[in-house]
Design a protein around this motif. Structure first.
Motif, PDB file in Angstrom:
ATOM      1  N   TYR A 155       0.822  -1.211   0.000  1.00 35.68           N
ATOM      2  CA  TYR A 155       0.000   0.000   0.000  1.00 35.68           C
ATOM      3  C   TYR A 155       0.857   1.263   0.000  1.00 35.68           C
ATOM      4  O   TYR A 155       1.966   1.282   0.528  1.00 35.68           O
ATOM      5  CB  TYR A 155      -0.941   0.007   1.217  1.00 35.68           C
ATOM      6  N   ASP A 156       0.304   2.301  -0.624  1.00 32.95           N
ATOM      7  CA  ASP A 156       0.989   3.593  -0.678  1.00 32.95           C
ATOM      8  C   ASP A 156       0.646   4.473   0.519  1.00 32.95           C
ATOM      9  O   ASP A 156       1.343   5.456   0.797  1.00 32.95           O
ATOM     10  CB  ASP A 156       0.587   4.344  -1.957  1.00 32.95           C
ATOM     11  N   LEU A 157      -0.427   4.123   1.226  1.00 31.66           N
ATOM     12  CA  LEU A 157      -0.928   4.978   2.294  1.00 31.66           C
ATOM     13  C   LEU A 157      -1.764   4.143   3.249  1.00 31.66           C
ATOM     14  O   LEU A 157      -2.573   3.317   2.821  1.00 31.66           O
ATOM     15  CB  LEU A 157      -1.785   6.101   1.689  1.00 31.66           C
ATOM     16  N   ILE A 158      -1.576   4.366   4.553  1.00 25.40           N
ATOM     17  CA  ILE A 158      -2.391   3.723   5.583  1.00 25.40           C
ATOM     18  C   ILE A 158      -3.191   4.804   6.296  1.00 25.40           C
ATOM     19  O   ILE A 158      -2.632   5.805   6.755  1.00 25.40           O
ATOM     20  CB  ILE A 158      -1.524   2.979   6.625  1.00 25.40           C
ATOM     21  N   ILE A 159      -4.501   4.609   6.402  1.00 24.56           N
ATOM     22  CA  ILE A 159      -5.368   5.543   7.121  1.00 24.56           C
ATOM     23  C   ILE A 159      -5.964   4.815   8.326  1.00 24.56           C
ATOM     24  O   ILE A 159      -6.638   3.792   8.167  1.00 24.56           O
ATOM     25  CB  ILE A 159      -6.489   6.095   6.221  1.00 24.56           C
ATOM     26  N   VAL A 160      -5.695   5.351   9.503  1.00 20.06           N
ATOM     27  CA  VAL A 160      -6.190   4.760  10.742  1.00 20.06           C
ATOM     28  C   VAL A 160      -7.382   5.573  11.227  1.00 20.06           C
ATOM     29  O   VAL A 160      -7.258   6.769  11.527  1.00 20.06           O
ATOM     30  CB  VAL A 160      -5.096   4.741  11.832  1.00 20.06           C
ATOM     31  N   HIS A 161      -8.538   4.929  11.283  1.00 19.08           N
ATOM     32  CA  HIS A 161      -9.763   5.610  11.706  1.00 19.08           C
ATOM     33  C   HIS A 161      -9.919   5.451  13.217  1.00 19.08           C
ATOM     34  O   HIS A 161     -10.433   4.452  13.709  1.00 19.08           O
ATOM     35  CB  HIS A 161     -10.967   5.046  10.960  1.00 19.08           C
ATOM     36  N   SER A 162      -9.463   6.444  13.930  1.00 12.33           N
ATOM     37  CA  SER A 162      -9.279   6.488  15.385  1.00 12.33           C
ATOM     38  C   SER A 162      -8.070   5.642  15.746  1.00 12.33           C
ATOM     39  O   SER A 162      -7.852   4.564  15.184  1.00 12.33           O
ATOM     40  CB  SER A 162     -10.513   6.051  16.173  1.00 12.33           C
ATOM     41  N   LEU A 163      -7.278   6.151  16.654  1.00 11.88           N
ATOM     42  CA  LEU A 163      -6.019   5.496  17.014  1.00 11.88           C
ATOM     43  C   LEU A 163      -6.288   4.446  18.087  1.00 11.88           C
ATOM     44  O   LEU A 163      -6.051   4.657  19.268  1.00 11.88           O
ATOM     45  CB  LEU A 163      -4.998   6.524  17.480  1.00 11.88           C
ATOM     46  N   ASP A 164      -6.778   3.308  17.637  1.00 20.37           N
ATOM     47  CA  ASP A 164      -7.110   2.215  18.542  1.00 20.37           C
ATOM     48  C   ASP A 164      -5.859   1.417  18.895  1.00 20.37           C
ATOM     49  O   ASP A 164      -5.008   1.174  18.043  1.00 20.37           O
ATOM     50  CB  ASP A 164      -8.144   1.298  17.875  1.00 20.37           C
ATOM     51  N   GLN A 165      -5.780   0.975  20.140  1.00 19.49           N
ATOM     52  CA  GLN A 165      -4.611   0.235  20.599  1.00 19.49           C
ATOM     53  C   GLN A 165      -4.349  -1.039  19.805  1.00 19.49           C
ATOM     54  O   GLN A 165      -3.209  -1.496  19.719  1.00 19.49           O
ATOM     55  CB  GLN A 165      -4.760  -0.119  22.084  1.00 19.49           C
ATOM     56  N   VAL A 166      -5.387  -1.615  19.226  1.00 17.86           N
ATOM     57  CA  VAL A 166      -5.195  -2.885  18.519  1.00 17.86           C
ATOM     58  C   VAL A 166      -4.259  -2.737  17.321  1.00 17.86           C
ATOM     59  O   VAL A 166      -3.657  -3.719  16.879  1.00 17.86           O
ATOM     60  CB  VAL A 166      -6.544  -3.493  18.052  1.00 17.86           C
ATOM     61  N   TRP A 167      -4.109  -1.526  16.799  1.00 15.40           N
ATOM     62  CA  TRP A 167      -3.274  -1.316  15.616  1.00 15.40           C
ATOM     63  C   TRP A 167      -1.859  -0.844  15.965  1.00 15.40           C
ATOM     64  O   TRP A 167      -1.041  -0.654  15.077  1.00 15.40           O
ATOM     65  CB  TRP A 167      -3.928  -0.287  14.679  1.00 15.40           C
ATOM     66  N   TYR A 168      -1.568  -0.632  17.237  1.00 19.13           N
ATOM     67  CA  TYR A 168      -0.285  -0.053  17.627  1.00 19.13           C
ATOM     68  C   TYR A 168       0.911  -0.822  17.053  1.00 19.13           C
ATOM     69  O   TYR A 168       1.804  -0.245  16.426  1.00 19.13           O
ATOM     70  CB  TYR A 168      -0.155  -0.011  19.156  1.00 19.13           C
ATOM     71  N   LYS A 169       0.962  -2.125  17.294  1.00 14.43           N
ATOM     72  CA  LYS A 169       2.131  -2.901  16.885  1.00 14.43           C
ATOM     73  C   LYS A 169       2.266  -2.934  15.367  1.00 14.43           C
ATOM     74  O   LYS A 169       3.382  -2.871  14.831  1.00 14.43           O
ATOM     75  CB  LYS A 169       2.055  -4.312  17.456  1.00 14.43           C
ATOM     76  N   ALA A 170       1.146  -3.035  14.674  1.00 17.25           N
ATOM     77  CA  ALA A 170       1.188  -3.057  13.211  1.00 17.25           C
ATOM     78  C   ALA A 170       1.736  -1.744  12.658  1.00 17.25           C
ATOM     79  O   ALA A 170       2.531  -1.739  11.712  1.00 17.25           O
ATOM     80  CB  ALA A 170      -0.206  -3.323  12.647  1.00 17.25           C
ATOM     81  N   ILE A 171       1.328  -0.623  13.255  1.00 21.81           N
ATOM     82  CA  ILE A 171       1.810   0.688  12.800  1.00 21.81           C
ATOM     83  C   ILE A 171       3.318   0.788  12.989  1.00 21.81           C
ATOM     84  O   ILE A 171       4.049   1.254  12.103  1.00 21.81           O
ATOM     85  CB  ILE A 171       1.079   1.817  13.551  1.00 21.81           C
ATOM     86  N   LEU A 172       3.804   0.349  14.131  1.00 26.65           N
ATOM     87  CA  LEU A 172       5.240   0.455  14.415  1.00 26.65           C
ATOM     88  C   LEU A 172       6.084  -0.462  13.539  1.00 26.65           C
ATOM     89  O   LEU A 172       7.268  -0.200  13.333  1.00 26.65           O
ATOM     90  CB  LEU A 172       5.508   0.164  15.889  1.00 26.65           C
ATOM     91  N   LYS A 173       5.487  -1.515  13.011  1.00 29.94           N
ATOM     92  CA  LYS A 173       6.232  -2.441  12.153  1.00 29.94           C
ATOM     93  C   LYS A 173       6.173  -2.061  10.676  1.00 29.94           C
ATOM     94  O   LYS A 173       6.784  -2.728   9.842  1.00 29.94           O
ATOM     95  CB  LYS A 173       5.707  -3.868  12.344  1.00 29.94           C
ATOM     96  N   LEU A 174       5.453  -1.008  10.348  1.00 27.20           N
ATOM     97  CA  LEU A 174       5.346  -0.568   8.953  1.00 27.20           C
ATOM     98  C   LEU A 174       6.681  -0.039   8.438  1.00 27.20           C
ATOM     99  O   LEU A 174       7.427   0.607   9.188  1.00 27.20           O
ATOM    100  CB  LEU A 174       4.307   0.549   8.824  1.00 27.20           C
TER     101      LEU A 174
END
Length: 379
Positions: A68-87
């Motif tokens: 993907y060229d862009l990731i959009i997070v709709h509200s900063l939910d804790q469940v996505w934290y680790k995935a965001i940091l591994k991007l």
């Protein structure tokens, strides 16, 4: 603009379909949607992938994000934290804030968003809830050990609900790097907020109080105020279809004790058309929030011509007043009870409708989405 590949990360929430539709208008066929849920989806109707809980919580799902060229997070939910940091660092991340996901940065204590009667009642009734919350927070720290500041530092763009909130959050943020500002909002008038009601008007005498079953609505303080304003024959309508169940039950009990059959809680989710039909009976709106909340409801009611009362310290009050909207403060109402008995005049209704069109029309919504994508591409 080249066709982007956009990934949206979300929970099963009612606003997500509006977002997917908006980005499809701007970049047809570019968006994919991942929704975290351990149940069949109820609110999201858009085509979505439901990833495994394990892949999300461990962050391993990020290996699927590199295309993907862009990731959009709709509200900063804790469940996505680790995935965001591994991007990979090369993939920009946009955080579209909802309020609850950044007000912990602005306020060091939730009690600062509560008014006296609400705060007192919660202190009396919530000892068990406090224990449960303490246990829940401890478990969260075990499952989500990642520091929120590190996640925010990885994000490239932040779009809060109101522009002024960007300064409120960024100045209180304790991390090293804060995302750039981006302007974007959920929904538009014609397709989402007042679809099929573009000529409607809220001219009834009912009073809308709050927008959800969350303590930040300060319902009890609103009920006390209204009980002293001579509104004995008028209905009180309170949306309570989402939020905290224990708090909802408290408000159901207190509302019926104070107003009897005139208290009309909205407990179940309903189509937006059915909801707006009910709102047409509400010529008056009490939103007793200290923090920003209920902007969608306020926009609808301004469009319909209701008289709106917000707290002077609420960012939403200042946002609309700065644009010239004819709205009133809770503090004014306390001093002048006659305000709750006089409908908004037609000239003021037209001013308010013009202001919400300038911010939430489909044309403006589409422009915001195109500009957001252009901003990310240029960066």
């Amino acid at each position: 603009m080249k066709t982007l590949k956009i990934l949206h990360l979300a929970r099963d929430e009612k606003f997500i379909d509006q977002a997917i539709k908006a980005f499809e208008h701007a970049a047809p066929g570019a968006s994919d949607l991942y929704v975290y849920s351990n149940k069949p989806l109820k609110l999201v109707k858009s085509r979505a992938t439901i990833p495994s809980i394990t892949s999300v919580l461990t962050g391993k799902i990020s290996k699927h994000f590199s295309k993907y060229d862009l990731i959009i997070v709709h509200s900063l939910d804790q469940v996505w934290y680790k995935a965001i940091l591994k991007l990979p660092k090369s993939i920009p991340v946009v955080w579209i804030g909802w309020g609850y996901d950044y007000y912990d940065i602005i306020y060091d204590s939730r009690t600062k968003t509560l008014l006296p009667l609400t705060s007192l009642e919660l202190n009396i009734t919530s000892n068990k809830a406090k224990l449960f919350k303490k246990i829940k927070n401890t478990l969260k720290k075990i499952v989500f050990p990642t520091n929120k500041s590190k996640v925010v530092e990885r994000i490239n763009f932040f779009s809060p609900v109101l522009p002024a909130e960007y300064i409120m959050v960024s100045t209180q943020f304790s991390g090293k790097k804060f995302p750039d500002y981006a302007l974007w909002n959920y929904g538009n008038l014609e397709e989402d907020l007042v679809k099929d009601f573009t000529n409607a008007q809220a001219n009834g005498s009912s009073i809308l109080v709050g927008n959800s079953a969350s303590a930040e609505n300060n319902h009890l303080d609103s009920f006390f105020l209204l009980s002293n304003l001579g509104i004995d024959s008028r209905e009180i309508i309170s949306p309570l279809s989402y939020g905290d169940e224990q708090y909802r039950d408290l408000i159901l009990k207190k509302g019926r004790e104070q107003f009897g059959d005139r208290f009309e809680p909205l407990i179940d989710f309903m189509p937006i058309g059915d909801y707006v039909k009910i709102l047409e009976s509400c010529g008056f709106v009490i939103m007793n929030h200290i923090r920003q909340q209920a902007v969608g409801n306020i926009v609808i009611m301004l469009y319909l011509g209701a008289k709106i009362f917000l707290r002077e310290e609420c960012p939403t009050y200042n946002f609309f007043r700065d644009q010239g909207a004819v709205i009133f403060s809770i503090q004014e109402l306390e001093k002048n009870p006659a305000l709750i008995h006089e409908q908004l005049d037609n000239a003021s209704m037209m001013i308010n409708r013009h202001i919400v069109k300038n911010n939430w029309s489909k044309e403006v919504s589409d422009k915001k989405t195109r500009l957001l994508l252009k901003q990310v591409c240029n960066a």
